[in-house]
Structures are given as C-alpha cells and as structure tokens.
Design a protein around this motif. Structure first.
Motif, mmCIF file in Angstrom:
data_model
loop_
_atom_site.group_PDB
_atom_site.id
_atom_site.type_symbol
_atom_site.label_atom_id
_atom_site.label_comp_id
_atom_site.label_asym_id
_atom_site.label_seq_id
_atom_site.Cartn_x
_atom_site.Cartn_y
_atom_site.Cartn_z
ATOM 1 N N LEU A 55 -11.092 -0.406 -6.938
ATOM 2 C CA LEU A 55 -12.274 -0.677 -6.110
ATOM 3 C C LEU A 55 -11.863 -0.876 -4.654
ATOM 4 C CD1 LEU A 55 -15.311 -1.240 -5.856
ATOM 5 C CD2 LEU A 55 -14.819 -3.612 -6.423
ATOM 6 N N GLN A 56 -10.770 -1.571 -4.425
ATOM 7 C CA GLN A 56 -10.274 -1.763 -3.063
ATOM 8 C C GLN A 56 -9.862 -0.438 -2.436
ATOM 9 O OE1 GLN A 56 -10.427 -4.683 -1.255
ATOM 10 N NE2 GLN A 56 -11.653 -5.162 -3.061
ATOM 11 N N ARG A 57 -9.176 0.406 -3.211
ATOM 12 C CA ARG A 57 -8.776 1.723 -2.684
ATOM 13 C C ARG A 57 -10.001 2.536 -2.269
ATOM 14 N NH1 ARG A 57 -4.278 2.057 -6.806
ATOM 15 N NH2 ARG A 57 -5.810 3.007 -8.174
ATOM 16 N N THR A 58 -11.034 2.514 -3.097
ATOM 17 C CA THR A 58 -12.270 3.248 -2.785
ATOM 18 C C THR A 58 -12.891 2.721 -1.498
ATOM 19 O OG1 THR A 58 -12.666 3.692 -5.123
ATOM 20 C CG2 THR A 58 -14.566 3.846 -3.651
ATOM 21 N N THR A 59 -12.959 1.427 -1.371
ATOM 22 C CA THR A 59 -13.537 0.805 -0.181
ATOM 23 C C THR A 59 -12.720 1.154 1.065
ATOM 24 O OG1 THR A 59 -14.419 -1.015 -1.505
ATOM 25 C CG2 THR A 59 -14.204 -1.397 0.869
ATOM 26 N N ILE A 60 -11.405 1.080 0.950
ATOM 27 C CA ILE A 60 -10.534 1.381 2.088
ATOM 28 C C ILE A 60 -10.672 2.849 2.495
ATOM 29 C CG2 ILE A 60 -8.113 1.552 2.832
ATOM 30 C CD1 ILE A 60 -7.681 -0.964 0.926
ATOM 31 N N ARG A 61 -10.740 3.749 1.511
ATOM 32 C CA ARG A 61 -10.926 5.184 1.821
ATOM 33 C C ARG A 61 -12.223 5.423 2.588
ATOM 34 N NH1 ARG A 61 -9.277 6.125 -3.514
ATOM 35 N NH2 ARG A 61 -7.136 6.830 -3.567
ATOM 36 N N GLU A 62 -13.278 4.715 2.174
ATOM 37 C CA GLU A 62 -14.570 4.872 2.845
ATOM 38 C C GLU A 62 -14.515 4.342 4.272
ATOM 39 O OE1 GLU A 62 -17.253 2.828 0.257
ATOM 40 O OE2 GLU A 62 -17.274 4.454 -1.215
ATOM 41 N N GLN A 63 -13.797 3.231 4.472
ATOM 42 C CA GLN A 63 -13.725 2.612 5.788
ATOM 43 C C GLN A 63 -12.709 3.291 6.707
ATOM 44 O OE1 GLN A 63 -12.873 -1.486 4.859
ATOM 45 N NE2 GLN A 63 -14.996 -1.940 4.361
ATOM 46 N N SER A 64 -11.680 3.868 6.111
ATOM 47 C CA SER A 64 -10.601 4.499 6.892
ATOM 48 C C SER A 64 -10.277 5.865 6.302
ATOM 49 C CB SER A 64 -9.354 3.612 6.874
ATOM 50 O OG SER A 64 -9.633 2.329 7.346
ATOM 51 N N PRO A 65 -11.134 6.844 6.507
ATOM 52 C CA PRO A 65 -10.943 8.149 5.857
ATOM 53 C C PRO A 65 -9.658 8.878 6.256
ATOM 54 C CG PRO A 65 -12.818 8.208 7.354
ATOM 55 C CD PRO A 65 -12.339 6.800 7.315
ATOM 56 N N LYS A 66 -9.049 8.513 7.365
ATOM 57 C CA LYS A 66 -7.825 9.175 7.809
ATOM 58 C C LYS A 66 -6.564 8.491 7.269
ATOM 59 C CE LYS A 66 -9.849 11.131 11.948
ATOM 60 N NZ LYS A 66 -9.791 11.257 13.394
ATOM 61 N N ALA A 67 -6.721 7.367 6.583
ATOM 62 C CA ALA A 67 -5.561 6.642 6.053
ATOM 63 C C ALA A 67 -4.910 7.449 4.936
ATOM 64 C CB ALA A 67 -5.987 5.274 5.534
ATOM 65 N N ASN A 68 -3.587 7.434 4.892
ATOM 66 C CA ASN A 68 -2.881 8.158 3.829
ATOM 67 C C ASN A 68 -2.820 7.302 2.557
ATOM 68 O OD1 ASN A 68 -0.592 6.403 3.950
ATOM 69 N ND2 ASN A 68 0.265 7.627 5.608
ATOM 70 N N ASP A 69 -2.426 7.919 1.456
ATOM 71 C CA ASP A 69 -2.424 7.237 0.158
ATOM 72 C C ASP A 69 -1.517 6.016 0.140
ATOM 73 O OD1 ASP A 69 -4.267 9.015 -0.871
ATOM 74 O OD2 ASP A 69 -2.777 10.258 -1.892
ATOM 75 N N ALA A 70 -0.367 6.090 0.786
ATOM 76 C CA ALA A 70 0.563 4.956 0.796
ATOM 77 C C ALA A 70 -0.052 3.757 1.519
ATOM 78 C CB ALA A 70 1.881 5.363 1.450
ATOM 79 N N THR A 71 -0.702 4.014 2.629
ATOM 80 C CA THR A 71 -1.351 2.944 3.380
ATOM 81 C C THR A 71 -2.493 2.341 2.577
ATOM 82 O OG1 THR A 71 -0.766 3.956 5.488
ATOM 83 C CG2 THR A 71 -2.626 2.419 5.507
ATOM 84 N N ILE A 72 -3.256 3.194 1.938
ATOM 85 C CA ILE A 72 -4.379 2.718 1.116
ATOM 86 C C ILE A 72 -3.869 1.839 -0.018
ATOM 87 C CG2 ILE A 72 -6.173 3.478 -0.498
ATOM 88 C CD1 ILE A 72 -6.560 5.919 1.414
ATOM 89 N N GLN A 73 -2.819 2.280 -0.699
ATOM 90 C CA GLN A 73 -2.278 1.489 -1.805
ATOM 91 C C GLN A 73 -1.731 0.154 -1.300
ATOM 92 O OE1 GLN A 73 -2.624 1.828 -4.907
ATOM 93 N NE2 GLN A 73 -1.137 0.431 -5.793
ATOM 94 N N GLN A 74 -1.042 0.156 -0.174
ATOM 95 C CA GLN A 74 -0.471 -1.075 0.353
ATOM 96 C C GLN A 74 -1.577 -2.057 0.725
ATOM 97 O OE1 GLN A 74 -0.143 -2.981 3.278
ATOM 98 N NE2 GLN A 74 1.575 -4.154 2.491
ATOM 99 N N ARG A 75 -2.614 -1.576 1.351
ATOM 100 C CA ARG A 75 -3.725 -2.457 1.740
ATOM 101 C C ARG A 75 -4.479 -2.977 0.521
ATOM 102 N NH1 ARG A 75 -7.008 0.589 6.301
ATOM 103 N NH2 ARG A 75 -8.377 -1.205 5.975
ATOM 104 N N ALA A 76 -4.667 -2.120 -0.482
ATOM 105 C CA ALA A 76 -5.348 -2.552 -1.708
ATOM 106 C C ALA A 76 -4.527 -3.596 -2.442
ATOM 107 C CB ALA A 76 -5.624 -1.349 -2.607
ATOM 108 N N MET A 77 -3.218 -3.372 -2.537
ATOM 109 C CA MET A 77 -2.351 -4.347 -3.209
ATOM 110 C C MET A 77 -2.262 -5.647 -2.418
ATOM 111 S SD MET A 77 -1.477 -3.468 -6.182
ATOM 112 C CE MET A 77 -0.350 -4.816 -6.451
ATOM 113 N N ALA A 78 -2.299 -5.566 -1.095
ATOM 114 C CA ALA A 78 -2.276 -6.782 -0.282
ATOM 115 C C ALA A 78 -3.506 -7.644 -0.569
ATOM 116 C CB ALA A 78 -2.198 -6.428 1.200
#
Length: 94
Positions: A55-78
């Motif tokens: 759910l966090q990854r989905t939210t982050i993708r929507e808010q930051s569409p240019k973010a790469n997968d590694a950044t998305i995973q790190q932010r979701a795990m944080a």
C-alpha cells in the motif's frame, strides 16, 4: 513518533534491512521484526506487513511517479520501520 529523529532513524533502519535481507519484502519484514522485537514474526504479521508495504509503494508511486523502484521500496520500508518503532511494544512492559 513523527519527529525528525524518528523519521531519520526509520530511514536508516530500512536501508539496513534492504542491505542485509535482500530484495524480498517478506525477508525484510522478518528481519525488521526480529531486530525490533527480538522475536520471530507470525505468518499473519508478515502478511500484514507485506500488505502495508505494498500500500505504501502504491501511494509513493502515485505521489512520485518519477521515483525508481529502489527509492520506492526504501521509502515504503522506512514507513514500515517507523510503524514498528511506534508500536505499543515500546510503550509497555509485559
């Protein structure tokens, strides 16, 4: 637990999990649980953690569409780490 310190520590904790546990979210959640609580997580805890992180990854993708997968995973795990560190297990002694 939304202080700058808590957020920063959660980010470092998440990066440690990614570095040590590898790319699988379930492995990262298991390690986070062990490090935070000194116990093995139940299967239900792992499943709930995976749902939360997705759910966090989905939210982050929507808010930051240019973010790469590694950044998305790190932010979701944080965010997951921040939840663990804010849990009642740190407020009460059994």
């Amino acid at each position: 637990m939304n202080s700058d310190f808590a957020v920063e520590y959660s980010q470092h904790f998440a990066q440690r999990l990614i570095d040590k546990a590898g790319p699988k979210t379930a492995d990262q959640i298991k390690l986070a649980w062990k490090l935070a609580f000194s116990t093995e997580p139940a299967a239900a805890d792992i499943a709930a953690g995976e749902q939360f992180v997705e759910l966090q990854r989905t939210t982050i993708r929507e808010q930051s569409p240019k973010a790469n997968d590694a950044t998305i995973q790190q932010r979701a795990m944080a965010t997951f780490c921040q939840v663990l560190l804010s849990s009642n297990r740190f407020l009460y002694v059994d």
